[in-house]
Motif scaffolding. Structure first.
Motif, PDB file in Angstrom:
ATOM      1  N   ASN A 155      -9.765 -18.098  12.578  1.00  0.00           N
ATOM      2  CA  ASN A 155     -10.774 -18.411  13.605  1.00  0.00           C
ATOM      3  C   ASN A 155     -12.015 -17.557  13.353  1.00  0.00           C
ATOM      4  O   ASN A 155     -12.100 -16.875  12.322  1.00  0.00           O
ATOM      5  CB  ASN A 155     -10.195 -18.200  15.007  1.00  0.00           C
ATOM      6  CG  ASN A 155      -9.640 -16.808  15.203  1.00  0.00           C
ATOM      7  OD1 ASN A 155     -10.226 -15.845  14.694  1.00  0.00           O
ATOM      8  ND2 ASN A 155      -8.534 -16.686  15.913  1.00  0.00           N
ATOM      9  N   ARG A 198     -12.901 -14.810  14.547  1.00  0.00           N
ATOM     10  CA  ARG A 198     -12.740 -13.352  14.555  1.00  0.00           C
ATOM     11  C   ARG A 198     -11.993 -12.820  13.333  1.00  0.00           C
ATOM     12  O   ARG A 198     -12.242 -11.711  12.891  1.00  0.00           O
ATOM     13  CB  ARG A 198     -12.005 -12.931  15.834  1.00  0.00           C
ATOM     14  CG  ARG A 198     -12.749 -13.388  17.077  1.00  0.00           C
ATOM     15  CD  ARG A 198     -12.306 -12.658  18.278  1.00  0.00           C
ATOM     16  NE  ARG A 198     -12.638 -11.249  18.215  1.00  0.00           N
ATOM     17  CZ  ARG A 198     -12.507 -10.410  19.234  1.00  0.00           C
ATOM     18  NH1 ARG A 198     -12.031 -10.857  20.391  1.00  0.00           N
ATOM     19  NH2 ARG A 198     -12.824  -9.158  19.123  1.00  0.00           N
ATOM     20  N   ARG A 224       2.009 -13.754  16.114  1.00  0.00           N
ATOM     21  CA  ARG A 224       1.091 -13.511  17.233  1.00  0.00           C
ATOM     22  C   ARG A 224       0.188 -12.323  16.898  1.00  0.00           C
ATOM     23  O   ARG A 224       0.667 -11.245  16.544  1.00  0.00           O
ATOM     24  CB  ARG A 224       1.865 -13.205  18.517  1.00  0.00           C
ATOM     25  CG  ARG A 224       0.925 -13.051  19.713  1.00  0.00           C
ATOM     26  CD  ARG A 224       1.671 -13.192  21.007  1.00  0.00           C
ATOM     27  NE  ARG A 224       2.486 -12.011  21.284  1.00  0.00           N
ATOM     28  CZ  ARG A 224       3.380 -11.965  22.274  1.00  0.00           C
ATOM     29  NH1 ARG A 224       3.592 -13.024  23.042  1.00  0.00           N
ATOM     30  NH2 ARG A 224       4.062 -10.880  22.493  1.00  0.00           N
ATOM     31  N   SER A 278     -11.951  -5.065  14.501  1.00  0.00           N
ATOM     32  CA  SER A 278     -11.474  -4.749  15.840  1.00  0.00           C
ATOM     33  C   SER A 278     -10.036  -4.253  15.777  1.00  0.00           C
ATOM     34  O   SER A 278      -9.375  -4.337  14.740  1.00  0.00           O
ATOM     35  CB  SER A 278     -11.542  -5.983  16.728  1.00  0.00           C
ATOM     36  OG  SER A 278     -12.816  -6.563  16.627  1.00  0.00           O
ATOM     37  N   THR A 297      -2.939  -9.952  18.317  1.00  0.00           N
ATOM     38  CA  THR A 297      -3.669  -9.556  19.523  1.00  0.00           C
ATOM     39  C   THR A 297      -4.921  -8.797  19.074  1.00  0.00           C
ATOM     40  O   THR A 297      -4.815  -7.771  18.375  1.00  0.00           O
ATOM     41  CB  THR A 297      -2.807  -8.649  20.414  1.00  0.00           C
ATOM     42  OG1 THR A 297      -1.562  -9.309  20.655  1.00  0.00           O
ATOM     43  CG2 THR A 297      -3.466  -8.361  21.745  1.00  0.00           C
ATOM     44  N   ASP A 323      -8.247  -7.120  20.427  1.00  0.00           N
ATOM     45  CA  ASP A 323      -8.972  -6.615  21.615  1.00  0.00           C
ATOM     46  C   ASP A 323      -8.478  -7.306  22.900  1.00  0.00           C
ATOM     47  O   ASP A 323      -9.276  -7.783  23.710  1.00  0.00           O
ATOM     48  CB  ASP A 323     -10.489  -6.824  21.451  1.00  0.00           C
ATOM     49  CG  ASP A 323     -11.034  -5.978  20.315  1.00  0.00           C
ATOM     50  OD1 ASP A 323     -10.429  -4.911  20.049  1.00  0.00           O
ATOM     51  OD2 ASP A 323     -12.006  -6.397  19.676  1.00  0.00           O
ATOM     52  N   GLY A 324      -7.169  -7.432  23.016  1.00  0.00           N
ATOM     53  CA  GLY A 324      -6.590  -8.013  24.226  1.00  0.00           C
ATOM     54  C   GLY A 324      -6.515  -9.524  24.192  1.00  0.00           C
ATOM     55  O   GLY A 324      -5.834 -10.128  25.024  1.00  0.00           O
ATOM     56  N   GLU A 325      -7.170 -10.145  23.211  1.00  0.00           N
ATOM     57  CA  GLU A 325      -7.121 -11.602  23.099  1.00  0.00           C
ATOM     58  C   GLU A 325      -5.993 -11.989  22.133  1.00  0.00           C
ATOM     59  O   GLU A 325      -5.848 -11.383  21.074  1.00  0.00           O
ATOM     60  CB  GLU A 325      -8.455 -12.123  22.574  1.00  0.00           C
ATOM     61  CG  GLU A 325      -8.614 -13.615  22.726  1.00  0.00           C
ATOM     62  CD  GLU A 325      -9.994 -14.089  22.227  1.00  0.00           C
ATOM     63  OE1 GLU A 325     -10.187 -15.306  22.206  1.00  0.00           O
ATOM     64  OE2 GLU A 325     -10.822 -13.234  21.863  1.00  0.00           O
ATOM     65  N   THR A 326      -5.213 -13.001  22.521  1.00  0.00           N
ATOM     66  CA  THR A 326      -4.020 -13.352  21.742  1.00  0.00           C
ATOM     67  C   THR A 326      -4.210 -14.683  21.014  1.00  0.00           C
ATOM     68  O   THR A 326      -4.693 -15.654  21.594  1.00  0.00           O
ATOM     69  CB  THR A 326      -2.796 -13.460  22.682  1.00  0.00           C
ATOM     70  OG1 THR A 326      -2.648 -12.211  23.342  1.00  0.00           O
ATOM     71  CG2 THR A 326      -1.517 -13.769  21.919  1.00  0.00           C
ATOM     72  N   PHE A 327      -3.778 -14.691  19.743  1.00  0.00           N
ATOM     73  CA  PHE A 327      -3.781 -15.917  18.926  1.00  0.00           C
ATOM     74  C   PHE A 327      -2.368 -16.108  18.398  1.00  0.00           C
ATOM     75  O   PHE A 327      -1.747 -15.161  17.922  1.00  0.00           O
ATOM     76  CB  PHE A 327      -4.763 -15.790  17.756  1.00  0.00           C
ATOM     77  CG  PHE A 327      -6.157 -15.438  18.186  1.00  0.00           C
ATOM     78  CD1 PHE A 327      -7.015 -16.444  18.638  1.00  0.00           C
ATOM     79  CD2 PHE A 327      -6.621 -14.127  18.135  1.00  0.00           C
ATOM     80  CE1 PHE A 327      -8.296 -16.113  19.035  1.00  0.00           C
ATOM     81  CE2 PHE A 327      -7.893 -13.798  18.525  1.00  0.00           C
ATOM     82  CZ  PHE A 327      -8.748 -14.797  18.975  1.00  0.00           C
ATOM     83  N   THR A 328      -1.891 -17.341  18.452  1.00  0.00           N
ATOM     84  CA  THR A 328      -0.513 -17.614  18.040  1.00  0.00           C
ATOM     85  C   THR A 328      -0.450 -18.772  17.065  1.00  0.00           C
ATOM     86  O   THR A 328      -1.226 -19.737  17.202  1.00  0.00           O
ATOM     87  CB  THR A 328       0.362 -17.948  19.279  1.00  0.00           C
ATOM     88  OG1 THR A 328       0.229 -16.886  20.222  1.00  0.00           O
ATOM     89  CG2 THR A 328       1.809 -18.103  18.921  1.00  0.00           C
TER      90      THR A 328
END
Lengths: 161, 183
Positions: free
Chosen positions: B81, B83, B168, B123, B170, B172-177
């Motif tokens: 993505n 990031r 999974r 990050s 994580t 900066d607190g954002e999660t991608f799976t």
């Protein structure tokens, strides 16, 4: 019994009963030197395989069994050799039977093997029926029957002679 | 008629009583040669047994039997993505045995995994393998380009192959799976 203790036991038995062993083996092989050799071989085999002896059994009975087997083997070897030379083992023996005793001797030689061995062990080694049965691996009753049959055969043979 | 004295006399004549010279040393000498003979007879048998026992070792030594990774079983997951771009892949260790010209598959519990970051914003990233039975942390505060590791358990494999394993991340607190799939 430890192996060393058993070796001592065998040495004591050898010292005490060598004459009897050789005499019985002599009756089987019909040759003194062959008998002596069979007994030496028998004791050597007992020494080499003493770890296989079951300690519940009688040592002397075990040794008798080995020596009888060695004497019979020796007898068979000599018989084969003698037949190759077209000479019977009986001819090779220094014994020259004659008269009534000679007939008994010949009759003894003609007995079946088990009966002959039973006679030899009873008369030469003075073994009881139970021990003879252990040595020949038969039942005690068979020993009595064998001895009785042997006597009967000798009687018939001598009556008809 | 036969009587006892006749029989005794005949037996005496057949094998007369005589004193026999004792020679215990000769008995011991003969027994030693019997033992040597027994050893000589047993030696070929012992050699045969040892040879049979060494056969598998010899097979290994001559590469007749060897192990390698399973050539086709490979699973992986990619998260790509704005990031970051991360690729997770895993292979079972030594699940194949080459026996001569043939191949035999043996299940092993070892899972060799690789996690490669091709692009990252720098990050704070945490990577995990998520399974119904729990989570496996692949890297925490991941800053490198590549991470490797091993994880055991036949159950892990079964869950992944059953489509119940997830990568999974994580950030900066954002999660991608992403689901871990067979490749």
């Amino acid at each position: 019994m430890r192996q060393d203790d058993m070796l001592d036991e065998l040495a004591r038995l050898y010292e005490a009963k060598l004459d009897t062993f050789v005499r019985a083996a002599h009756a089987i092989t019909r040759n003194h030197d062959a008998a002596r050799d069979a007994v030496q071989d028998g004791f050597a085999s007992a020494v080499a395989h003493r770890h296989t002896f079951h300690h519940g059994a009688a040592l002397e009975t075990w040794v008798w069994r080995i020596i009888i087997r060695k004497a019979l083997d020796r007898c068979r070897q000599d018989r084969r050799a003698a037949s190759a030379e077209t000479m019977s083992v009986a001819d090779a023996t220094p014994l020259q039977p004659s008269g009534n005793h000679g007939e008994i001797t010949r009759a003894l030689r003609d007995l079946p093997e088990r009966q002959r061995l039973a006679v030899f062990l009873r008369y030469y080694a003075d073994l009881d029926y139970m021990t003879i049965a252990d040595v020949l691996d038969v039942r005690p009753g068979t020993v009595g029957a064998s001895l009785s049959a042997a006597r009967q055969k000798l009687k018939v043979r001598l009556t008809s002679a | 008629m036969i009587d006892s004295s006749d029989l005794y006399t005949a037996l005496e004549r057949l094998a007369p009583r005589m004193e026999v010279e004792r020679d215990w040393e000769d008995v011991l000498r003969r027994s030693r040669s019997i033992r040597l003979r027994v050893l000589r007879t047993r030696r070929p048998l012992i050699l045969a047994i040892v040879s049979i026992a060494l056969l598998p070792a010899a097979a290994f030594a001559s590469s007749y039997l060897s192990f390698s990774s399973h050539p086709s079983l490979r699973v992986g997951a990619t998260i790509d993505n704005a990031r970051l771009n991360a690729t997770f892949s895993a292979q079972p260790r030594r699940t194949f045995a080459h026996i001569g010209s043939g191949k035999r598959s043996f299940p092993t519990r070892q899972l060799d995994w690789t996690l490669v970051f091709q692009r990252s914003t720098g990050s704070k990233v945490t990577a995990e393998l998520v399974l119904p039975t729990g989570r496996v942390t692949l890297c925490a505060r991941c800053k490198g380009q590549e991470y490797r590791g091993a994880y055991g358990g036949l159950g892990v494999w079964l869950q992944i192959l059953d489509g119940r394993g997830y990568l999974r991340l994580t950030v900066d607190g954002e999660t991608f799976t992403a689901k871990v799939r067979r490749e």
